[in-house]
Design an enzyme around this catalytic site. Structure first.
Site, short mmCIF file in Angstrom:
data_model
loop_
_atom_site.label_atom_id
_atom_site.label_comp_id
_atom_site.label_asym_id
_atom_site.label_seq_id
_atom_site.Cartn_x
_atom_site.Cartn_y
_atom_site.Cartn_z
N LYS A 187 0.83 -1.21 0.00
CA LYS A 187 0.00 0.00 0.00
C LYS A 187 0.87 1.26 0.00
O LYS A 187 0.37 2.35 -0.28
CB LYS A 187 -0.98 0.01 1.17
CG LYS A 187 -0.42 0.21 2.54
CD LYS A 187 -1.52 0.14 3.59
CE LYS A 187 -1.01 0.34 5.00
NZ LYS A 187 -0.50 1.68 5.27
N ASP A 188 2.18 1.12 0.30
CA ASP A 188 3.09 2.26 0.25
C ASP A 188 3.62 2.52 -1.16
O ASP A 188 4.28 3.54 -1.40
CB ASP A 188 4.30 2.03 1.18
CG ASP A 188 3.91 2.01 2.64
OD1 ASP A 188 2.90 2.63 3.00
OD2 ASP A 188 4.64 1.37 3.44
N ARG A 246 2.93 3.80 18.44
CA ARG A 246 1.52 4.20 18.40
C ARG A 246 0.74 3.59 19.57
O ARG A 246 -0.07 4.27 20.20
CB ARG A 246 0.89 3.81 17.07
CG ARG A 246 1.51 4.55 15.89
CD ARG A 246 0.81 4.25 14.59
NE ARG A 246 1.54 4.82 13.46
CZ ARG A 246 1.01 5.14 12.29
NH1 ARG A 246 -0.27 4.93 12.08
NH2 ARG A 246 1.73 5.65 11.33
N ARG A 279 -7.53 8.43 4.39
CA ARG A 279 -8.71 7.58 4.17
C ARG A 279 -9.44 7.29 5.48
O ARG A 279 -10.66 7.46 5.56
CB ARG A 279 -8.26 6.25 3.52
CG ARG A 279 -9.36 5.18 3.50
CD ARG A 279 -8.82 3.84 3.03
NE ARG A 279 -7.82 3.28 3.91
CZ ARG A 279 -8.06 2.54 4.99
NH1 ARG A 279 -9.31 2.28 5.35
NH2 ARG A 279 -7.07 2.05 5.72
N ARG A 280 -8.71 6.83 6.48
CA ARG A 280 -9.35 6.50 7.75
C ARG A 280 -9.98 7.73 8.39
O ARG A 280 -11.04 7.64 9.01
CB ARG A 280 -8.33 5.86 8.70
CG ARG A 280 -7.92 4.45 8.30
CD ARG A 280 -6.78 3.95 9.15
NE ARG A 280 -6.34 2.61 8.73
CZ ARG A 280 -5.11 2.15 8.89
NH1 ARG A 280 -4.18 2.91 9.45
NH2 ARG A 280 -4.79 0.94 8.49
N CYS A 306 -1.85 7.48 -1.95
CA CYS A 306 -2.07 7.24 -0.52
C CYS A 306 -2.57 8.48 0.22
O CYS A 306 -2.95 8.40 1.38
CB CYS A 306 -0.79 6.72 0.13
SG CYS A 306 0.63 7.80 -0.08
N ARG A 324 1.56 9.38 14.36
CA ARG A 324 2.66 8.87 13.55
C ARG A 324 3.53 7.94 14.39
O ARG A 324 3.39 7.84 15.60
CB ARG A 324 3.53 10.02 13.01
CG ARG A 324 2.89 10.92 11.96
CD ARG A 324 2.71 10.23 10.60
NE ARG A 324 3.87 9.46 10.23
CZ ARG A 324 5.00 9.95 9.70
NH1 ARG A 324 5.11 11.25 9.48
NH2 ARG A 324 6.00 9.16 9.38
#
Length: 321
Positions: free
Chosen positions: A87-88, A160, A136-137, A246, A154
């Site tokens: 996804k990166d 996290r 997106r989230r 992204c 981040r």
């Protein structure tokens, strides 16, 4: 192998990247060419996304922030293989000298909520602070719970979770796959339903990148997971057609079931309003054509100009109702 020269693997310096690499080496070691060679050497490479740990990713440019430095070293011949969370990997501005030569089996593509109170998303108190770094989230949260506060989060997975447990946040959203790979599934409060949180394209998938002329493409063919490759290429085709990346509040998810493939896509305004939601299904060997059909439907429905505007979040990432 005929040549016992070490095979240099370039990865990000994180526990998740290391876990993904350990999985790859374990699978590759089952291949006859690699069984007795013991020739894999891992090289940690710091990427721009790792350096700027506190900044919004979209303001840093977004595209390729976690892969470019690894790609540069492959092109320079300093590493043989790069291992990436797919996804990166951008769908535009891709180096013509490189390709994904092996797709590892995809883990659960879903998002996961981890909350300090063990409350699920719809049970969190109004005004609760939820952490993410994903555009997106952020949009998906606003679509279903615009009474929550959103705060930029981040750092690697461990960092996290530590910030959450230090009560800087009431809940955070991470990928299920990352937590699975780090054996942290017990931290999950809730796996978020695709009805509300359709995943990002290629979430949960890992790819092995090399130069086009790499001898390893054929050597790694036995561990290439064809279903993952088909699903991810279908998802990436939609991103390519609509010129999303992204930074875009877009979800794309493809799933093979027997000879059939279903492909779903959702697109949001940054304020959480849903601009597009549809699915298409057909024969899996027609996956690219199906994606092209769905991608063109998005262009007609939403318009290229509007989609391009969504490439940048003009407001503060943090949100308060």
């Amino acid at each position: 192998m005929e040549n016992l020269r070490k095979i240099i693997i370039g990865i990000r310096n994180s526990k998740l990247s290391q876990a993904q690499t350990d999985n790859f080496i374990k699978e590759a070691s089952e291949i006859e060419d690699f069984t007795n060679s013991k020739t894999f050497e891992v090289k940690m490479i710091t990427t721009a996304g790792d350096i700027h740990k506190e900044h919004r990713l979209d303001l840093l440019g977004g595209k390729g922030l976690f892969i470019k430095e690894i790609e540069d070293q492959i092109i320079a011949g300093q590493v043989d293989l790069g291992i990436h969370s797919l996804k990166d990997l951008p769908v535009t501005d891709v180096s013509k000298k490189l390709e994904i030569i092996c797709w590892l089996r995809r883990y659960d593509a879903s998002d996961a909520l981890i909350s300090n109170t063990n409350k699920k998303l719809f049970d969190l108190n109004p005004g609760s602070v939820i952490g993410t770094s994903s555009i997106r989230r952020r949009a998906q949260i606003l679509n279903v719970r615009n009474d929550l506060k959103i705060k930029l989060l981040r750092g690697n997975v461990d960092t996290r979770i530590k910030k959450l447990r230090a009560n800087e946040y009431d809940a955070i959203i991470l990928s299920v796959a990352g937590l699975q790979r780090l054996n942290l599934e017990d931290q999950i409060t809730e796996v978020l339903a695709h009805e509300y949180f359709l995943p990002a394209a290629c979430q949960g998938a890992v790819g092995i990148q090399a130069s086009f002329e790499s001898v390893f493409k054929n050597k790694l063919r036995p561990i290439n997971h064809k279903a993952t490759q088909t699903e991810c290429l279908a998802e990436r085709e939609i991103l390519k057609i609509v010129n999303a990346n992204c930074n875009s509040p877009i979800s794309v998810y493809a799933k093979i079931n027997g000879d059939q493939i279903s492909i779903s896509c959702e697109l949001f305004e940054h304020n959480g309003k849903k601009l597009f939601s549809n699915s298409i299904e057909g024969e899996k060997d027609q996956s690219i054509k199906l994606s092209q059909s769905l991608g063109n439907e998005i262009l007609i429905s939403v318009g290229k100009e509007k989609i391009n505007q969504l490439d940048r979040l003009e407001n503060d990432f943090n949100y308060a109702p």
